[in-house]
Design an enzyme around this catalytic site. Structure first.
Site, PDB file in Angstrom:
ATOM      1  N   LYS A 100      48.373 -32.012 -59.932  1.00  0.00           N
ATOM      2  CA  LYS A 100      48.995 -30.683 -60.114  1.00  0.00           C
ATOM      3  C   LYS A 100      50.566 -30.194 -59.135  1.00  0.00           C
ATOM      4  O   LYS A 100      51.303 -29.992 -59.870  1.00  0.00           O
ATOM      5  CB  LYS A 100      48.501 -29.232 -59.014  1.00  0.00           C
ATOM      6  CG  LYS A 100      46.494 -29.177 -60.396  1.00  0.00           C
ATOM      7  CD  LYS A 100      45.960 -28.731 -59.922  1.00  0.00           C
ATOM      8  CE  LYS A 100      44.405 -28.731 -60.743  1.00  0.00           C
ATOM      9  NZ  LYS A 100      43.141 -28.327 -60.056  1.00  0.00           N
ATOM     10  N   ASP A 138      43.787 -19.657 -61.827  1.00  0.00           N
ATOM     11  CA  ASP A 138      42.176 -19.780 -62.055  1.00  0.00           C
ATOM     12  C   ASP A 138      41.353 -19.370 -62.946  1.00  0.00           C
ATOM     13  O   ASP A 138      40.870 -19.555 -63.436  1.00  0.00           O
ATOM     14  CB  ASP A 138      41.891 -20.843 -61.185  1.00  0.00           C
ATOM     15  CG  ASP A 138      41.934 -22.315 -60.464  1.00  0.00           C
ATOM     16  OD1 ASP A 138      42.346 -22.573 -61.300  1.00  0.00           O
ATOM     17  OD2 ASP A 138      41.547 -22.567 -59.748  1.00  0.00           O
ATOM     18  N   GLN A 161      41.087 -25.747 -54.548  1.00  0.00           N
ATOM     19  CA  GLN A 161      40.237 -26.650 -55.350  1.00  0.00           C
ATOM     20  C   GLN A 161      39.385 -26.457 -55.004  1.00  0.00           C
ATOM     21  O   GLN A 161      38.424 -26.526 -53.621  1.00  0.00           O
ATOM     22  CB  GLN A 161      41.661 -28.142 -55.173  1.00  0.00           C
ATOM     23  CG  GLN A 161      40.514 -28.892 -56.155  1.00  0.00           C
ATOM     24  CD  GLN A 161      40.761 -28.996 -57.564  1.00  0.00           C
ATOM     25  OE1 GLN A 161      42.160 -28.495 -57.225  1.00  0.00           O
ATOM     26  NE2 GLN A 161      40.455 -29.939 -57.997  1.00  0.00           N
TER      27      GLN A 161
HETATM   28  N1  GUN Z   1      38.230 -28.293 -59.302  1.00  0.00           N
HETATM   29  C1  GUN Z   1      38.170 -28.869 -60.651  1.00  0.00           C
HETATM   30  N2  GUN Z   1      38.545 -28.568 -61.762  1.00  0.00           N
HETATM   31  C2  GUN Z   1      39.395 -27.711 -61.304  1.00  0.00           C
HETATM   32  C3  GUN Z   1      39.819 -26.444 -61.642  1.00  0.00           C
HETATM   33  O1  GUN Z   1      40.784 -26.123 -62.762  1.00  0.00           O
HETATM   34  N3  GUN Z   1      40.532 -25.472 -61.055  1.00  0.00           N
HETATM   35  C4  GUN Z   1      40.030 -25.969 -59.697  1.00  0.00           C
HETATM   36  N4  GUN Z   1      40.295 -24.571 -58.266  1.00  0.00           N
HETATM   37  N5  GUN Z   1      39.133 -26.560 -58.849  1.00  0.00           N
HETATM   38  C5  GUN Z   1      39.025 -27.713 -60.121  1.00  0.00           C
END
Ligand code: GUN
Length: 293
Positions: free
Chosen positions: A53, A120, A97
């Site tokens: 990311k 998110d 995350q």
């Molecule tokens: N863990 C796995 N996929 C994601 C996601 O798309 N966002 C977040 N915040 N955590 C994750």
């Protein structure tokens, strides 16, 4: 002939579009969109996702910072960190995350986010808006799946879509997204989960089958209709001593067998994963725009 849907290629196109949007945003406002990532603990998969990311943000001109927080942080401390980021004008998007350590209630932390920074789309307010058919931030993976279907010219309008999995990150929001009116939507959606009596009876009806259970080999060839489109959202690490890392990534779908029946299928890796990252970038630009209004 089965089409192998390349998430990498579609994501590249989205990155280029986002880069243009970032440039136009900077010209109009004199600053760049910013994303803060809160990463708690040492889970190797989470670290790997976050690195991807960060890299993607840098490529398109989004300012990004990752706060690495110790796994023994307590809930109040973590809420305080989120609150500081809420008040920091440099960051228009905040991503916590997941998963968080067991002693922290993830819902509490997510609902402490400024909903206008919740890129998110997991805050109750954003989840509620999606369920009302008025989406603001939609979780990046469902958005990525929808974008793949649109880019591949797959008819979603009126299609029978079956989703295996009901997570807040993927299954539930994807069902809501695809049942809305509009482009890449207007489908009839069935959601299967651990309480579903005969998953195969549902999946065999699917024109578009989305596997989002997070369990390898959840979808086998006998569960797929000839000519179906199969989207594999699962990513699991399985031991593989022939790899230097000691593991390989695998999806929820028995790819080799299912590809013989599907008209189109996404691989793992290189399918939905890169789309999740690409759509996160879109959400950060949207967040910056909303906060500039
Ligand atoms: N863990 C796995 N996929 C994601 C996601 O798309 N966002 C977040 N915040 N955590 C994750």
């Amino acid at each position: 002939m089965t089409t192998r849907i390349s998430g990498n290629e579609i994501a590249k196109k989205v990155h280029e579009e986002v880069e243009q949007k970032v440039r136009r945003f900077e010209e109009a406002h004199g600053y760049s969109p910013g994303l803060a990532v809160v990463l708690v603990g040492n889970d190797p998969a989470s670290h790997s996702y976050v690195r991807r990311k960060e890299r993607a943000c840098e490529e398109v001109g989004i300012v990004t910072e990752t706060l690495n927080i110790s796994a023994d942080v307590n809930a109040d401390e973590l809420a305080g960190i989120v609150d500081e980021l809420n008040r920091d004008d440099c960051y228009h998007g905040i991503l916590v995350q997941l998963p968080l350590p067991d002693h922290i209630d993830a819902d509490d932390i997510i609902n402490g986010l400024d909903p206008l920074k919740d890129v998110d789309g997991l805050h109750s307010q954003n989840a509620g808006l999606l369920s009302l058919g008025r989406p603001r931030f939609v979780p990046a993976t469902p958005l990525g799946v929808q974008r793949m279907l649109i880019e591949e010219g797959i008819e979603v309008n009126g299609a029978e879509v079956v989703i295996v999995g009901r997570s807040s990150l993927v299954g539930r929001p994807l069902a809501l997204l695809l049942t809305q009116r509009g482009r890449g939507a207007n489908a009839t959606v069935t959601m299967c989960h651990t309480g579903t009596r005969d998953v195969g009876a549902h999946t065999r009806r699917a024109d578009i089958l989305v596997a989002a259970a997070g369990v390898p080999d959840t979808v086998t060839a006998d569960m797929v209709k000839d000519g179906a489109v199969v989207i594999d959202v699962g990513v699991s690490r399985v031991e593989d001593s022939s790899r230097r890392s000691g593991y390989r990534l695998t999806g929820d779908v028995d790819y080799e067998a299912v590809k013989e029946k599907a008209s189109a299928i996404t691989p793992v890796p290189g399918g939905v994963g890169p789309m999740t990252v690409a759509m996160l970038l879109e959400n950060v630009v949207l967040a910056a725009k909303l906060q500039s209004e």
